[in-house]
Design an enzyme around this catalytic site. Sequence first.
Site, short mmCIF file in Angstrom:
data_model
loop_
_atom_site.label_atom_id
_atom_site.label_comp_id
_atom_site.label_asym_id
_atom_site.label_seq_id
_atom_site.Cartn_x
_atom_site.Cartn_y
_atom_site.Cartn_z
N GLU A 1 0.83 -1.21 0.00
CA GLU A 1 0.00 0.00 0.00
C GLU A 1 0.86 1.26 0.00
OE1 GLU A 1 -2.12 -3.42 0.93
OE2 GLU A 1 -0.49 -2.60 2.14
N PRO B 1 10.63 -14.93 0.41
CA PRO B 1 9.43 -15.10 1.23
C PRO B 1 8.69 -13.79 1.41
CG PRO B 1 11.32 -16.19 2.23
CD PRO B 1 11.84 -15.34 1.12
N ARG B 2 7.37 -13.87 1.48
CA ARG B 2 6.56 -12.67 1.62
C ARG B 2 6.82 -11.95 2.93
NH1 ARG B 2 3.77 -8.83 -1.22
NH2 ARG B 2 2.00 -8.05 -0.05
N GLU C 1 14.41 -5.02 -1.79
CA GLU C 1 15.27 -5.31 -2.94
C GLU C 1 14.56 -6.09 -4.04
OE1 GLU C 1 19.87 -5.41 -1.76
OE2 GLU C 1 18.78 -7.18 -1.04
N ASN D 1 0.56 -9.15 -5.95
CA ASN D 1 0.62 -8.20 -7.06
C ASN D 1 1.68 -8.62 -8.08
OD1 ASN D 1 0.75 -5.94 -8.67
ND2 ASN D 1 0.67 -4.50 -6.98
N LEU E 1 2.53 -6.68 -10.75
CA LEU E 1 2.91 -5.52 -11.54
C LEU E 1 4.42 -5.25 -11.57
CD1 LEU E 1 0.02 -3.05 -10.69
CD2 LEU E 1 0.29 -4.51 -12.70
N GLU E 2 5.10 -5.55 -10.47
CA GLU E 2 6.54 -5.26 -10.46
C GLU E 2 7.30 -6.08 -11.50
OE1 GLU E 2 7.51 -5.65 -6.34
OE2 GLU E 2 7.19 -3.51 -5.95
#
Length: 419
Positions: free
Chosen positions: A56, A262-263, A307, A331, A333-334
């Site tokens: 966010e 990992p998230r 990173e 997401n 998009l990156e």
Amino acid sequence: MYFTYTLLLTLGLALTLPYYLVRFRKYLPTVADRFGFLKLPQLSKSIWVHAVSVGEVKAVERLLERLRQQFPGQTLVVSTATPTGQHLARERCDIVDHTFYFPIDLPWAVRRAVNRVDPEMVIIAETEIWPNFLRACRSRGTRVVMINGRISDKSFARYRLVRRWLRRVFEDYTIIGMQSDLDRRRIEAIGADPLKVTVFGNLKYDVIGAARPVDDELANWLANWNPLWIAASTMPGEEEPVLEAFTSVRKTHPDLKLMIAPRHVDRFDAVEEILKRSGLRFIRRSRIQDSPANGSFAVLLLDSIGELAAVFQSAAVVFMGGSLVPKGGHNVLEPARHRKPIVFGPHMENFRDMARLFLEANAARQIASADQLAPAIRELLDNEGLASELGRNALGIVDQNSGATERVMQVLEPVGAAR
């Protein structure tokens, strides 16, 4: 209903807070902020932007820049709910005056925080519905704007159970900005006034690229790591099938390398244990300075913050985690901005519209189960033309859907101008 909500919240905190403070000691320094004791000077007529976590904060970064341009004389503050989000927000001290943790939604805690910040306008990213906070803002005449709102399948079912009360809560918003028409219909179905609801689109399409390039140390390490498969934002239950697929693909692509990111920060050690059991030679990113011979390692565990967005440029193929297990996906998009071919699993509920767009435009591959992961990765490594096409189409989607930030600003200008 407010009394019942507050009572249940208080009881829940009394039962769980001691456990979380012991289990997650990193949250101890955040307690004062969460109970409204903000370490800020007394502010006046500020603009308050709330962004829960890293995703966010990244989504509102361009909005923050536009707010600073549009309202240069006003104090701009950002609150978050997580330490990682707070860390990222503090990096934008060039445009943000103060950062702090969002208060727990207890009447006395939010009143104390709101009084200290004295916001003229509050902008809340995503569907953050905090009844007592909204009520405190309304009592002061503070405008509250929701942006990037969405209603997931699970949330929609839960919200419908209390839609009569939510109708009253939604009255405290000045504007309710949703990501899509489906989200608009859903929030109206659970009580939002259609006159207050609008569709801005998804601000995450406007996310600013990596604020800094890949660290020289990591860049040098990755220079000869190709082809590289990045398994991004993995969740519990995903690392094992990823490693199994990696071992399988290496039978035909022995030079393939794997980066696992990992998230959540608190899972770095757990993923390291999984890697130890796999028998694969691996190293943590935090230790690469001690092991320059990168050719001897097959797997890199990215145990750092901030990173991942930049290292996507080194990937040959990307698997987006949170999608093999029922976590709603993450997401995409990156990697799309870097024109990378993307693979995700069946669970993309939290990004259903985005996933649909990518699949319809032939900009990603979706697999139905972990068994299909190795074949999907192998196909993209074998077919450079297909991989390039997916990456090119992915970037095209990002370009076509950008602009939500400017649509928000068009609405905020008259809202902020009513001073």
